[in-house]
Design a protein around this motif. Structure first.
Motif, PDB file in Angstrom:
ATOM      1  N   GLY A  21       0.787  -1.225   0.000  1.00 15.25           N
ATOM      2  CA  GLY A  21       0.000   0.000   0.000  1.00 15.25           C
ATOM      3  C   GLY A  21       0.819   1.275   0.000  1.00 15.25           C
ATOM      4  O   GLY A  21       0.259   2.368   0.100  1.00 15.25           O
ATOM      5  N   CYS A  22       2.122   1.165  -0.122  1.00 14.61           N
ATOM      6  CA  CYS A  22       2.999   2.343  -0.084  1.00 14.61           C
ATOM      7  C   CYS A  22       2.951   3.107  -1.399  1.00 14.61           C
ATOM      8  O   CYS A  22       2.673   2.540  -2.451  1.00 14.61           O
ATOM      9  CB  CYS A  22       4.427   1.916   0.213  1.00 14.61           C
ATOM     10  N   SER A  74      11.218  -3.507  -7.434  1.00 11.75           N
ATOM     11  CA  SER A  74      11.371  -2.051  -7.432  1.00 11.75           C
ATOM     12  C   SER A  74      10.086  -1.326  -7.810  1.00 11.75           C
ATOM     13  O   SER A  74       9.163  -1.902  -8.392  1.00 11.75           O
ATOM     14  CB  SER A  74      12.469  -1.644  -8.418  1.00 11.75           C
ATOM     15  N   ASN A  75      10.063  -0.042  -7.481  1.00  8.07           N
ATOM     16  CA  ASN A  75       8.912   0.777  -7.850  1.00  8.07           C
ATOM     17  C   ASN A  75       8.729   0.823  -9.369  1.00  8.07           C
ATOM     18  O   ASN A  75       7.602   0.858  -9.854  1.00  8.07           O
ATOM     19  CB  ASN A  75       9.012   2.192  -7.254  1.00  8.07           C
ATOM     20  N   ILE A  81       4.231  -3.798 -14.009  1.00 12.08           N
ATOM     21  CA  ILE A  81       3.435  -5.037 -13.974  1.00 12.08           C
ATOM     22  C   ILE A  81       2.231  -4.981 -13.031  1.00 12.08           C
ATOM     23  O   ILE A  81       1.405  -5.875 -13.077  1.00 12.08           O
ATOM     24  CB  ILE A  81       4.312  -6.259 -13.639  1.00 12.08           C
ATOM     25  N   ASN A  82       2.125  -4.033 -12.168  1.00 17.24           N
ATOM     26  CA  ASN A  82       1.099  -3.761 -11.151  1.00 17.24           C
ATOM     27  C   ASN A  82       1.519  -4.362  -9.808  1.00 17.24           C
ATOM     28  O   ASN A  82       2.334  -5.272  -9.733  1.00 17.24           O
ATOM     29  CB  ASN A  82      -0.335  -4.131 -11.584  1.00 17.24           C
ATOM     30  N   ILE A  83       0.937  -3.840  -8.751  1.00 15.89           N
ATOM     31  CA  ILE A  83       1.380  -4.169  -7.394  1.00 15.89           C
ATOM     32  C   ILE A  83       1.061  -5.614  -7.012  1.00 15.89           C
ATOM     33  O   ILE A  83       1.840  -6.256  -6.301  1.00 15.89           O
ATOM     34  CB  ILE A  83       0.822  -3.161  -6.354  1.00 15.89           C
ATOM     35  N   SER A 187       2.400   4.729 -11.004  1.00 11.97           N
ATOM     36  CA  SER A 187       1.109   4.141 -11.362  1.00 11.97           C
ATOM     37  C   SER A 187       0.097   4.265 -10.215  1.00 11.97           C
ATOM     38  O   SER A 187      -1.076   3.923 -10.392  1.00 11.97           O
ATOM     39  CB  SER A 187       1.292   2.667 -11.743  1.00 11.97           C
ATOM     40  N   PHE A 188       0.535   4.754  -9.043  1.00  3.79           N
ATOM     41  CA  PHE A 188      -0.355   4.940  -7.907  1.00  3.79           C
ATOM     42  C   PHE A 188      -0.894   6.367  -7.902  1.00  3.79           C
ATOM     43  O   PHE A 188      -0.269   7.275  -8.442  1.00  3.79           O
ATOM     44  CB  PHE A 188       0.400   4.708  -6.595  1.00  3.79           C
TER      45      PHE A 188
END
Length: 191
Positions: A21-22, A74-75, A81-83, A187-188
């Motif tokens: 969730g970061c 990594s971020n 690819i999505n979380i 992407s967030f």
């Protein structure tokens, strides 16, 4: 009291991840294989422990485990690819890095992508039910917290030494004032 095993006759690795969730930093996973009859009076879900308890347990887990490994995604990979896929990839990388090959994986949560040739069982709130998953949660959290504290020295605006990248009001305010840095997950929804 957390359980020592799911199946007494199987070499099990507990898996957990932290940082889904970061807004910044990697997602981190750990895999831990504990001795079969391992017990511990304090070991629990890392979120239920104080920082000093986690640090003490980290050293004990690293000493007592038959094998343990930590891996990150990594971020930039998260953005690609999505979380959810990144969380599974981090857990797969942690299993890849184990010095001992487990016969079964105990995965915290309700979903997982099959790891080649090793069966798994998903356990909701598994980090509060099984010692190996709790141990993985402690190793993943202490590793990621340390990493975010180091990154905070270079990017002091965001308060990562306190919020470790989670979307706190302080972190979101800093994003509005300073914009994102190279460690943010683009992407967030950042603000």
């Amino acid at each position: 009291m957390l359980r020592s095993f799911y199946n007494e006759n199987t070499l099990e690795a507990g898996l957990d991840e932290v940082g889904r969730g970061c807004l910044a930093g990697p997602v981190v996973a750990a895999a831990v294989i504990l001795p079969k009859q391992y017990t511990h009076p304090v070991l629990n879900d890392s979120k239920q422990l104080t920082r000093s308890q986690r640090e003490k347990l980290r050293a004990e887990i690293e000493r007592d485990a038959l094998a343990w490994a930590i891996a990150e995604v990594s971020n930039e990979e998260i953005d690609r690819i999505n979380i959810l896929k990144a969380s599974f990839l981090a857990m797969h990388r942690a299993v890849d890095a184990l010095a001992v090959v487990p016969e079964h994986l105990l995965v915290d949560g309700n979903r997982f992508v099959n790891y080649p040739l090793i069966p798994h069982t998903c356990i909701i709130k598994g980090d509060a039910k099984f010692l190996s998953i709790a141990a993985a949660s402690v190793l993943a959290k202490t590793y990621r917290d340390d990493l975010m504290e180091k990154l905070a020295a270079s990017f002091p605006h965001y308060g990562w030494e306190q919020n470790v990248g989670y979307p706190t009001p302080f972190h979101r305010r800093a994003l509005r004032e300073h914009g994102p840095c190279p460690h943010h997950r683009m992407s967030f929804r950042l603000v």
